[in-house]
Design a protein around this motif. Structure first.
Motif, PDB file in Angstrom:
ATOM      1  N   ASP A  51       1.907  24.825 -26.923  1.00 23.26           N
ATOM      2  CA  ASP A  51       2.479  23.557 -27.351  1.00 23.26           C
ATOM      3  C   ASP A  51       1.504  22.442 -26.966  1.00 23.26           C
ATOM      4  OD1 ASP A  51       4.224  21.679 -28.262  1.00 23.26           O
ATOM      5  OD2 ASP A  51       5.674  21.937 -26.649  1.00 23.26           O
ATOM      6  N   VAL A  52       0.695  22.027 -27.886  1.00 26.69           N
ATOM      7  CA  VAL A  52      -0.434  21.152 -27.606  1.00 26.69           C
ATOM      8  C   VAL A  52      -0.046  19.812 -27.010  1.00 26.69           C
ATOM      9  CG1 VAL A  52      -2.387  19.946 -28.627  1.00 26.69           C
ATOM     10  CG2 VAL A  52      -1.841  22.267 -29.342  1.00 26.69           C
ATOM     11  N   ASN A  53       0.816  19.085 -27.625  1.00 25.19           N
ATOM     12  CA  ASN A  53       1.140  17.738 -27.153  1.00 25.19           C
ATOM     13  C   ASN A  53       2.588  17.590 -26.713  1.00 25.19           C
ATOM     14  OD1 ASN A  53      -1.143  16.215 -27.115  1.00 25.19           O
ATOM     15  ND2 ASN A  53      -0.901  15.388 -29.142  1.00 25.19           N
ATOM     16  N   ASP A  54       3.278  18.681 -26.477  1.00 26.69           N
ATOM     17  CA  ASP A  54       4.677  18.624 -26.098  1.00 26.69           C
ATOM     18  C   ASP A  54       5.430  17.716 -27.070  1.00 26.69           C
ATOM     19  OD1 ASP A  54       6.963  19.220 -24.709  1.00 26.69           O
ATOM     20  OD2 ASP A  54       6.685  17.621 -23.253  1.00 26.69           O
ATOM     21  N   TYR A  55       5.274  18.009 -28.353  1.00 24.97           N
ATOM     22  CA  TYR A  55       5.946  17.260 -29.419  1.00 24.97           C
ATOM     23  C   TYR A  55       5.659  15.767 -29.363  1.00 24.97           C
ATOM     24  CZ  TYR A  55       8.294  21.618 -30.222  1.00 24.97           C
ATOM     25  OH  TYR A  55       8.550  22.940 -30.476  1.00 24.97           O
ATOM     26  N   SER A  56       4.405  15.439 -29.235  1.00 27.02           N
ATOM     27  CA  SER A  56       3.880  14.079 -29.318  1.00 27.02           C
ATOM     28  C   SER A  56       4.173  13.198 -28.109  1.00 27.02           C
ATOM     29  CB  SER A  56       4.307  13.372 -30.618  1.00 27.02           C
ATOM     30  OG  SER A  56       5.639  12.959 -30.586  1.00 27.02           O
ATOM     31  N   ASP A  57       4.642  13.750 -27.022  1.00 26.95           N
ATOM     32  CA  ASP A  57       4.842  12.986 -25.787  1.00 26.95           C
ATOM     33  C   ASP A  57       3.555  13.113 -24.977  1.00 26.95           C
ATOM     34  OD1 ASP A  57       5.700  11.712 -23.516  1.00 26.95           O
ATOM     35  OD2 ASP A  57       7.348  13.090 -23.096  1.00 26.95           O
ATOM     36  N   TYR A  58       2.534  12.336 -25.350  1.00 28.15           N
ATOM     37  CA  TYR A  58       1.173  12.546 -24.824  1.00 28.15           C
ATOM     38  C   TYR A  58       1.091  12.436 -23.305  1.00 28.15           C
ATOM     39  CZ  TYR A  58      -3.843  12.509 -24.336  1.00 28.15           C
ATOM     40  OH  TYR A  58      -5.124  12.831 -23.964  1.00 28.15           O
ATOM     41  N   GLU A  59       1.674  11.401 -22.742  1.00 25.02           N
ATOM     42  CA  GLU A  59       1.538  11.187 -21.296  1.00 25.02           C
ATOM     43  C   GLU A  59       2.056  12.374 -20.493  1.00 25.02           C
ATOM     44  OE1 GLU A  59       2.416   7.805 -17.962  1.00 25.02           O
ATOM     45  OE2 GLU A  59       3.897   8.047 -19.538  1.00 25.02           O
ATOM     46  N   PRO A  86       2.585  20.386 -33.373  1.00 25.86           N
ATOM     47  CA  PRO A  86       1.714  20.655 -32.236  1.00 25.86           C
ATOM     48  C   PRO A  86       1.746  22.085 -31.719  1.00 25.86           C
ATOM     49  CG  PRO A  86       3.577  19.345 -31.558  1.00 25.86           C
ATOM     50  CD  PRO A  86       3.643  19.464 -33.048  1.00 25.86           C
ATOM     51  N   THR A  87       2.533  22.946 -32.304  1.00 24.03           N
ATOM     52  CA  THR A  87       2.541  24.346 -31.877  1.00 24.03           C
ATOM     53  C   THR A  87       1.473  25.157 -32.609  1.00 24.03           C
ATOM     54  OG1 THR A  87       4.279  24.781 -33.489  1.00 24.03           O
ATOM     55  CG2 THR A  87       4.961  24.365 -31.223  1.00 24.03           C
ATOM     56  N   TRP A  88       0.763  24.541 -33.547  1.00 23.46           N
ATOM     57  CA  TRP A  88      -0.287  25.248 -34.287  1.00 23.46           C
ATOM     58  C   TRP A  88      -1.512  25.391 -33.398  1.00 23.46           C
ATOM     59  CZ3 TRP A  88      -0.108  22.427 -39.671  1.00 23.46           C
ATOM     60  CH2 TRP A  88       1.116  22.686 -40.265  1.00 23.46           C
ATOM     61  N   SER A  89      -1.700  26.548 -32.830  1.00 26.49           N
ATOM     62  CA  SER A  89      -2.766  26.741 -31.859  1.00 26.49           C
ATOM     63  C   SER A  89      -4.147  26.883 -32.496  1.00 26.49           C
ATOM     64  CB  SER A  89      -2.465  27.963 -30.991  1.00 26.49           C
ATOM     65  OG  SER A  89      -2.400  29.109 -31.816  1.00 26.49           O
ATOM     66  N   SER A  90      -4.210  27.001 -33.824  1.00 29.68           N
ATOM     67  CA  SER A  90      -5.512  27.167 -34.475  1.00 29.68           C
ATOM     68  C   SER A  90      -6.257  25.844 -34.622  1.00 29.68           C
ATOM     69  CB  SER A  90      -5.330  27.811 -35.852  1.00 29.68           C
ATOM     70  OG  SER A  90      -4.546  26.968 -36.673  1.00 29.68           O
ATOM     71  N   ILE A  91      -5.663  24.744 -34.169  1.00 32.39           N
ATOM     72  CA  ILE A  91      -6.302  23.437 -34.239  1.00 32.39           C
ATOM     73  C   ILE A  91      -6.972  23.159 -32.899  1.00 32.39           C
ATOM     74  CG2 ILE A  91      -5.918  20.965 -34.597  1.00 32.39           C
ATOM     75  CD1 ILE A  91      -3.535  21.707 -36.354  1.00 32.39           C
ATOM     76  N   THR A 123      10.456  14.661 -36.937  1.00 36.15           N
ATOM     77  CA  THR A 123       9.429  15.645 -37.296  1.00 36.15           C
ATOM     78  C   THR A 123       8.665  16.183 -36.099  1.00 36.15           C
ATOM     79  OG1 THR A 123       7.721  13.997 -37.624  1.00 36.15           O
ATOM     80  CG2 THR A 123       9.073  14.547 -39.534  1.00 36.15           C
ATOM     81  N   ARG A 124       8.508  15.378 -35.062  1.00 40.97           N
ATOM     82  CA  ARG A 124       7.766  15.782 -33.865  1.00 40.97           C
ATOM     83  C   ARG A 124       6.368  16.276 -34.191  1.00 40.97           C
ATOM     84  NH1 ARG A 124      12.295  18.354 -29.828  1.00 40.97           N
ATOM     85  NH2 ARG A 124      13.587  16.523 -29.853  1.00 40.97           N
TER      86      ARG A 124
END
Length: 161
Positions: free
Chosen positions: A1-9, A135-140, A118-119
């Protein structure tokens, strides 16, 4: 989960860059990296961005779509960086293209897209265009950014001169 659904901090990527990835950088370069506060959109909803003064501290961070010249930001974060060009013209898109092993590759920004429903997070496609992705797309991949003093010279070996 790359950005935890756009919660960057509070997301995984912010911690990974500043606690794990940073240790992969040559120590002589690492000691020169300037810690900054970056603008971000708090939480997972709304379209208000917090200024850098109110942002998380970071030595390594993902660029925002605003910083890379995207013309479609609904919650702008930061300012256009001088390397990039504003807009969606071919020249602007070309500046956003990143390569991995000689092949154009997709990469994440820290900019959320859509909102709480959309997250999604904005990512830069292989052709330099920017669109929302889950953000769950790990190929990015990621393209970490950092700030160094202007007179810093980095040798091809990755060491600071």
């Amino acid at each position: 989960d790359v950005n935890d659904y756009s919660d960057y901090e509070n997301g995984n990527i912010h911690n990974y860059l500043n606690e794990t990835f940073i240790n992969l950088i040559d120590s002589r370069v690492r000691e020169k990296i300037v810690q900054v506060k970056i603008p971000y959109r708090p939480g997972r909803s709304g379209n208000t961005a917090n200024s850098g003064d109110n942002g998380p501290s970071a030595k390594l961070f993902l660029l925002s779509s605003t910083e890379t010249g995207s013309s479609g930001d609904w919650a702008p974060l930061g300012n256009l960086l001088s390397y990039f060009l504003y807009g969606a013209a071919e020249a602007a898109n070309a500046r956003r293209i990143a390569y991995m092993k000689g092949v154009a590759a997709r990469w994440w920004t820290r900019s959320p897209f859509g909102g709480d429903v959309t997250r999604q997070v904005l990512s830069v496609f292989e052709n330099g265009t920017i669109e929302g992705s889950y953000p769950t797309w790990s190929s990015i991949g990621i393209r970490p950014a950092l700030v160094l003093p202007q007179n810093t010279i980095i040798l091809p070996s990755g060491e600071a001169a």
